[in-house]
Design a protein around this motif. Structure first.
Motif, short mmCIF file in Angstrom:
data_model
loop_
_atom_site.label_atom_id
_atom_site.label_comp_id
_atom_site.label_asym_id
_atom_site.label_seq_id
_atom_site.Cartn_x
_atom_site.Cartn_y
_atom_site.Cartn_z
N GLN A 126 -1.72 0.84 50.65
CA GLN A 126 -2.09 0.19 49.37
C GLN A 126 -3.56 -0.22 49.36
O GLN A 126 -4.05 -0.77 48.38
CB GLN A 126 -1.20 -1.04 49.11
CG GLN A 126 0.25 -0.69 48.95
CD GLN A 126 1.12 -1.92 48.72
OE1 GLN A 126 0.62 -2.98 48.34
NE2 GLN A 126 2.42 -1.79 48.96
N VAL A 127 -4.28 0.05 50.45
CA VAL A 127 -5.70 -0.32 50.53
C VAL A 127 -6.53 0.97 50.44
O VAL A 127 -6.28 1.91 51.18
CB VAL A 127 -6.01 -1.04 51.86
CG1 VAL A 127 -7.47 -1.49 51.89
CG2 VAL A 127 -5.09 -2.23 52.06
N ARG A 128 -7.48 0.97 49.46
CA ARG A 128 -8.30 2.18 49.32
C ARG A 128 -9.76 1.77 49.11
O ARG A 128 -10.28 1.78 47.99
CB ARG A 128 -7.79 3.02 48.14
CG ARG A 128 -8.26 4.45 48.19
CD ARG A 128 -7.27 5.46 47.64
NE ARG A 128 -5.88 5.20 47.95
CZ ARG A 128 -4.90 5.36 47.04
NH1 ARG A 128 -5.18 5.76 45.83
NH2 ARG A 128 -3.65 5.12 47.39
N GLY A 129 -10.38 1.34 50.22
CA GLY A 129 -11.81 1.03 50.14
C GLY A 129 -12.10 -0.44 49.91
O GLY A 129 -13.24 -0.87 50.02
N GLN A 130 -11.10 -1.24 49.56
CA GLN A 130 -11.33 -2.67 49.37
C GLN A 130 -11.69 -3.31 50.72
O GLN A 130 -11.28 -2.84 51.78
CB GLN A 130 -10.07 -3.36 48.83
CG GLN A 130 -9.71 -2.99 47.41
CD GLN A 130 -8.92 -1.69 47.32
OE1 GLN A 130 -8.57 -1.11 48.34
NE2 GLN A 130 -8.66 -1.24 46.10
N ARG A 131 -12.48 -4.38 50.65
CA ARG A 131 -12.71 -5.19 51.86
C ARG A 131 -11.50 -6.11 52.02
O ARG A 131 -10.90 -6.52 51.02
CB ARG A 131 -13.97 -6.03 51.69
CG ARG A 131 -15.21 -5.17 51.52
CD ARG A 131 -16.43 -6.06 51.49
NE ARG A 131 -17.39 -5.55 50.50
CZ ARG A 131 -18.63 -5.99 50.44
NH1 ARG A 131 -19.03 -6.96 51.25
NH2 ARG A 131 -19.47 -5.50 49.56
N THR B 44 -4.77 -1.09 43.87
CA THR B 44 -5.11 -0.13 44.93
C THR B 44 -6.21 0.82 44.47
O THR B 44 -7.16 1.10 45.21
CB THR B 44 -3.86 0.66 45.35
OG1 THR B 44 -2.91 -0.26 45.91
CG2 THR B 44 -4.21 1.72 46.39
N THR B 45 -6.11 1.26 43.20
CA THR B 45 -7.09 2.26 42.72
C THR B 45 -8.42 1.62 42.34
O THR B 45 -9.42 2.32 42.19
CB THR B 45 -6.53 3.03 41.50
OG1 THR B 45 -6.08 2.07 40.54
CG2 THR B 45 -5.37 3.92 41.91
N GLU B 46 -8.43 0.29 42.16
CA GLU B 46 -9.69 -0.37 41.77
C GLU B 46 -10.42 -0.83 43.03
O GLU B 46 -10.34 -1.99 43.42
CB GLU B 46 -9.39 -1.54 40.84
CG GLU B 46 -10.66 -2.14 40.23
CD GLU B 46 -11.58 -1.07 39.68
OE1 GLU B 46 -11.26 -0.51 38.62
OE2 GLU B 46 -12.63 -0.77 40.32
N ASP B 47 -11.20 0.06 43.64
CA ASP B 47 -11.74 -0.27 44.97
C ASP B 47 -12.85 -1.31 44.93
O ASP B 47 -13.28 -1.80 45.97
CB ASP B 47 -12.24 1.02 45.66
CG ASP B 47 -13.38 1.68 44.90
OD1 ASP B 47 -13.88 2.71 45.37
OD2 ASP B 47 -13.76 1.14 43.83
N ASP C 53 -11.72 -6.90 45.48
CA ASP C 53 -11.03 -7.24 46.73
C ASP C 53 -10.04 -8.38 46.54
O ASP C 53 -9.41 -8.83 47.50
CB ASP C 53 -12.06 -7.65 47.81
CG ASP C 53 -13.12 -6.59 48.04
OD1 ASP C 53 -12.80 -5.38 47.86
OD2 ASP C 53 -14.26 -6.95 48.37
#
Ligand SMILES: CCCC[C@H](NC(=O)[C@H](Cc1ccccc1)NC(=O)N1CCOCC1)C(=O)N[C@@H](CC1CCCCC1)C(O)(O)C(F)(F)C(=O)NC
Length: 331
Positions: A53-58, A118-121, A124
């Protein structure tokens, strides 16, 4: 205490949301969070969020912070107006925005986030700046960053100076006179159920007559557009060539080359003008000649929302004195 932090649009093409750098824990972990006056949970992507569920978020890793403490047996779960949502556990830790620090802030760590998060990277997590009565932590509700910081702030206020397609600022504990012109008009806030609810004194379309009629709604930094009663929205789009209320696009659209009138709204005796450029929110898809309006109907929502399209036309003071008020000034 006083503090100031940038509010930066997450997308260079249109102002869908603004993020602000914050630090959590010891040593400090930096995340970009969406400060949201429409909710009251401070939640973050974390080391407990499933990798799928994590895509680039810190992420915030409480185990890497010497000052984190698990708030035993506490959980949270929130659903937003756009259908997105998240849930998880709760820690307390040191939390700082723009130099204002709360030593023990409830940090809600996500165990699950919906697909749109998830898609809104670029986001955070969120910092809820609504009233703490809206906080979803169970069994004991937690205080917002503002409620925790307030006793140490020089003045119990925070201000929003959001801007069109460029960074603005959130200030805490002081009112920066260089950020607005004229006087600030303060009006009462209804704190039940926990939004910054106030009553606008009316509206006007372009250079048309101003209609003095009360419009009760929430000042919401976490909502991209303005959502108002259908009668107002139809009066506005009646002045836009080729505008239609599109079922497929879920709102009023019009040819991007249409000439749009400004939208004027009142707060007390003061008037605020949302320029045509803000009222044409974005092309419905990249490169499309069809544009989506920054003003949409609130009939399906149940509450009128003065979101970013309106907020960026003003300097707004969220005054946390007892009783709370909200102040609007031109800039
Ligand atoms: C239609 C009624 C309000 C919808 C509002 N959402 C929005 O305004 C989202 C925000 C968003 C930002 C980035 C990425 C994706 C979405 N934008 C949005 O729906 N659109 C569609 C229309 O074009 C503009 C962009 C909302 O739920 N706002 C939340 C906070 C957001 C939740 C989603 C992530 C960003 C923050 C809110 O807290 O302000 C709330 F008050 F509306 C709420 O639901 N409180 C409980």
């Amino acid at each position: 205490d006083t503090g100031s932090a940038a509010a930066t649009p997450i997308d260079p093409r249109f102002d869908i949301a603004y993020v602000t750098p914050v630090t959590i824990g010891t040593p400090p972990q930096t995340l970009q969070l969406d400060l949201d006056t429409g909710s009251s949970d401070l939640w973050v992507f974390s080391s407990h969020t499933p990798a799928s569920q994590v895509r680039g978020q810190r992420i915030y890793a409480p185990d890497k912070s010497t000052t984190s403490k698990l708030l035993n047996g506490h959980t949270w779960s929130i659903t937003y107006g756009d259908g997105s949502g998240s849930r998880g556990n709760v820690y307390t830790d040191k939390f700082t925005i723009g130099g204002v620090t709360v030593k023990s802030q409830a940090i809600e760590t996500a165990q699950q986030v919906s697909s749109s998060f998830t898609t809104e990277d670029a986001i955070d997590g969120l910092v809820g700046l609504g009233f703490s009565t809206l906080n979803t932590v169970s069994p004991n509700g937690q205080l917002t960053f503002f409620d925790n910081a307030k006793p140490n702030l020089d003045s119990p206020v925070f201000t929003a100076d959001l801007k069109y397609m460029k960074p603005g600022t959130y200030d805490f504990g002081f009112i920066d006179k260089t950020k607005y012109t004229g006087e600030i008009t303060y009006v009462p806030v209804e704190t039940d159920p926990g939004y910054w609810t106030f009553t606008s004194s009316g509206y006007g379309v372009g250079s048309g007559t101003f209609s003095s009629s009360p419009i009760t709604g929430i000042a919401d930094t976490g909502t991209s557009l303005v959502y108002l009663p259908t009668a107002i929205v139809t009066a506005y789009y009646r002045q836009v060539q080729g505008a239609t209320n599109s079922r497929s696009y879920g709102g009023y659209v019009f040819p991007c080359n249409s000439t749009l009138p400004a939208f004027v709204f009142g707060v007390g005796e003061a008037k605020f003008t949302i320029p045509p450029s803000y009222m044409s929110y974005a092309a419905v898809t990249d490169g499309s000649p069809t544009c989506f309006g920054g003003l949409q109907s609130s009939s399906g929502i149940g509450v009128n929302i003065w979101g970013d399209v309106a907020l960026k036309a003003a300097f707004v003071v969220f005054n946390g004195e007892e009783p709370p008020t909200i102040g609007w000034a031109n800039k």
